[in-house]
Design a protein around this motif. Sequence first.
Motif, PDB file in Angstrom:
ATOM      1  N   ARG A  12       0.857  -1.186   0.000  1.00 17.06           N
ATOM      2  CA  ARG A  12       0.000   0.000   0.000  1.00 17.06           C
ATOM      3  C   ARG A  12       0.891   1.233   0.000  1.00 17.06           C
ATOM      4  O   ARG A  12       1.805   1.326   0.831  1.00 17.06           O
ATOM      5  CB  ARG A  12      -0.875  -0.036   1.260  1.00 17.06           C
ATOM      6  N   TYR A  88      -2.701 -11.156  -3.298  1.00 17.48           N
ATOM      7  CA  TYR A  88      -3.108 -10.350  -2.137  1.00 17.48           C
ATOM      8  C   TYR A  88      -4.180 -11.064  -1.308  1.00 17.48           C
ATOM      9  O   TYR A  88      -4.051 -11.216  -0.087  1.00 17.48           O
ATOM     10  CB  TYR A  88      -3.597  -8.989  -2.634  1.00 17.48           C
ATOM     11  N   ASN A  93      -3.556 -12.434   2.499  1.00 18.46           N
ATOM     12  CA  ASN A  93      -4.535 -12.164   3.554  1.00 18.46           C
ATOM     13  C   ASN A  93      -5.276 -13.401   4.046  1.00 18.46           C
ATOM     14  O   ASN A  93      -5.606 -13.484   5.231  1.00 18.46           O
ATOM     15  CB  ASN A  93      -5.514 -11.083   3.089  1.00 18.46           C
ATOM     16  N   TRP A  97      -1.569 -13.985   6.626  1.00 14.50           N
ATOM     17  CA  TRP A  97      -2.157 -13.226   7.739  1.00 14.50           C
ATOM     18  C   TRP A  97      -2.778 -14.173   8.772  1.00 14.50           C
ATOM     19  O   TRP A  97      -2.584 -14.028   9.978  1.00 14.50           O
ATOM     20  CB  TRP A  97      -3.218 -12.245   7.202  1.00 14.50           C
ATOM     21  N   ASP A 148       6.593  -5.660   5.068  1.00 13.88           N
ATOM     22  CA  ASP A 148       5.494  -6.591   5.326  1.00 13.88           C
ATOM     23  C   ASP A 148       5.450  -7.848   4.460  1.00 13.88           C
ATOM     24  O   ASP A 148       6.165  -8.008   3.487  1.00 13.88           O
ATOM     25  CB  ASP A 148       4.157  -5.849   5.297  1.00 13.88           C
ATOM     26  N   TYR A 149       4.495  -8.704   4.873  1.00 17.14           N
ATOM     27  CA  TYR A 149       4.395 -10.082   4.381  1.00 17.14           C
ATOM     28  C   TYR A 149       4.011 -10.185   2.910  1.00 17.14           C
ATOM     29  O   TYR A 149       4.121 -11.253   2.326  1.00 17.14           O
ATOM     30  CB  TYR A 149       3.362 -10.848   5.246  1.00 17.14           C
ATOM     31  N   HIS A 150       3.541  -9.087   2.338  1.00 16.47           N
ATOM     32  CA  HIS A 150       3.190  -9.128   0.915  1.00 16.47           C
ATOM     33  C   HIS A 150       4.427  -9.306   0.043  1.00 16.47           C
ATOM     34  O   HIS A 150       4.331  -9.753  -1.086  1.00 16.47           O
ATOM     35  CB  HIS A 150       2.521  -7.819   0.480  1.00 16.47           C
ATOM     36  N   HIS A 172       5.185  -6.091   9.828  1.00 15.19           N
ATOM     37  CA  HIS A 172       4.281  -5.337  10.707  1.00 15.19           C
ATOM     38  C   HIS A 172       3.307  -6.266  11.430  1.00 15.19           C
ATOM     39  O   HIS A 172       2.508  -5.819  12.239  1.00 15.19           O
ATOM     40  CB  HIS A 172       3.527  -4.282   9.894  1.00 15.19           C
ATOM     41  N   THR A 173       3.389  -7.545  11.119  1.00 16.34           N
ATOM     42  CA  THR A 173       2.545  -8.555  11.764  1.00 16.34           C
ATOM     43  C   THR A 173       3.355  -9.260  12.854  1.00 16.34           C
ATOM     44  O   THR A 173       4.571  -9.098  12.926  1.00 16.34           O
ATOM     45  CB  THR A 173       2.140  -9.625  10.733  1.00 16.34           C
ATOM     46  N   ARG A 270      -9.820  -1.606  12.362  1.00 15.30           N
ATOM     47  CA  ARG A 270     -10.400  -2.184  11.154  1.00 15.30           C
ATOM     48  C   ARG A 270     -11.315  -3.318  11.591  1.00 15.30           C
ATOM     49  O   ARG A 270     -11.088  -3.927  12.646  1.00 15.30           O
ATOM     50  CB  ARG A 270      -9.307  -2.786  10.265  1.00 15.30           C
ATOM     51  N   ARG A 308     -10.732  -5.380   3.785  1.00 10.63           N
ATOM     52  CA  ARG A 308     -10.484  -6.628   3.028  1.00 10.63           C
ATOM     53  C   ARG A 308     -11.771  -7.372   2.684  1.00 10.63           C
ATOM     54  O   ARG A 308     -11.871  -8.596   2.892  1.00 10.63           O
ATOM     55  CB  ARG A 308      -9.562  -7.551   3.830  1.00 10.63           C
TER      56      ARG A 308
END
Length: 457
Positions: A12, A88, A93, A97, A148-150, A172-173, A270, A308
């Motif tokens: 993002r 994604y 996710n 995630w 991040d994980y992406h 960030h997770t 969120r 999401r």
Amino acid sequence: MAQRPVVIVSNRGPVTFQVADSGDLVAKRGAGGLVSGIGPLVAGTDATWVAAAMSDGDRRASEQGVVEAEGFRVRSLAIDPDQYRMAYDVVCNATLWFLHHGLYDLARRPRFDTRFREAWQAYRDVNAAFAEVVADDAPDGAAVLVQDYHLALVGGILAQRRPDLRTVHFSHTPFANPDTWRVLPTDLGAELLEGMAGHHACGFHSRRWADAFAACCAEQLGRTPTTFVSALASDPDDIGAVAASPACATALDELDHLVGDRAFVVRVDRIELSKNILRGFAAYEDLLERYPQWRERVVFGAFVYPSREGLPEYLAYRQEVETVVRRINERWGTPGWEPIVLDPTDDFPRSVAALRRADVFLVNPIRDGLNLVASEGPLVNDRDALLLLSPEAGIWDSLGDVARAVHPYDVSGTADALADALAVGRAARADEGRALKARAGARRPADWLDEQLDAAG
Ligand code: G6P
């Protein structure tokens, strides 16, 4: 900023573009904690920020190479929409995630079938596309900060293509413990760990997540890559400016009118399974049941906004949130009192107004990389609010001794913690509230960025 040129890489971006009626591109500041945290430090510098094109406007911008907008140098990267969606939605996710946050009901999910393997290939391709752009454009010897994980595989690819670059991967997770990580097919789990290990260093918000990553690597790769721990922080000036804005003042007036002289419990999240929103409502209902003195004397403001919604789990969770709120309000509400005020609008000044007006913050995630709301609340609050915080949030490491613990699965324990916190009068909580505020402002986003650049070497 640092001596090395800087390239930031994230899914993002700091800015999103819209196509105006005139056909021109109009830039808008992007959503998300990363942008509000480090955006102000990066804006106005020479750093380039590479991010996925998510809107039609972003895709148009991607044709122009690096675009200067809102003080950022943005390189938008257009990816085939089907491929992007598989990477994604399916891999990032619905799988990574869920693993990192421990969200699977393992009797049913996940299932790694042929379709999943196709999505995994899409994830590889998206990572390769990001790495390609960085390899083509990054200045000599740049520090490349991958978020991040992406984008776990980017550093490994760059190590081959551009050995002059210094790469950092920051998660960030949380990171899954080895037992959970073993749920991923062994070849895929090892590939992802190898990808992360291909960076010069891997950063995490908490020692716990860094240790979990190291343990997974020790088990599956037979070695432990360089890790570092560095928590992101809220920017008191940035959030203070929102708190002082006219939009926030208007929202605060509305909330004052709504809450009156009642106590105000607040959460801002969120609509996300790991945030544990439903158990928060269950605890609140238990409070109303077992502590009748709070009926009509408290309002729960839930400033929770959709997220999401390409995933059925998130849509279903949102529906359950709405249903539970309706049921609790019908059961307990009286003509002059709505027990839960649910605001799904993602109106940031209004959320900040709620954080200012709160008496108690409820931050009870199942597992959370950091959780910036836990520090944003105390920073802007006007009433020495108390913080009920899950130890499973990374930010517990820095706030744990000035917050009150709530066990995320213990509904009646959370209800008792709510009752205890609500019973403390405003004067009696001044010291606790001030200690929280001081601790929440002790670190700055600049510390986090500096530590990533140090880790790049
Ligand atoms: C978490 C992730 C971020 C992500 C954000 C919002 O904080 O660590 O990388 O941007 O959630 O999620 P989304 O999928 O909407 O970007």
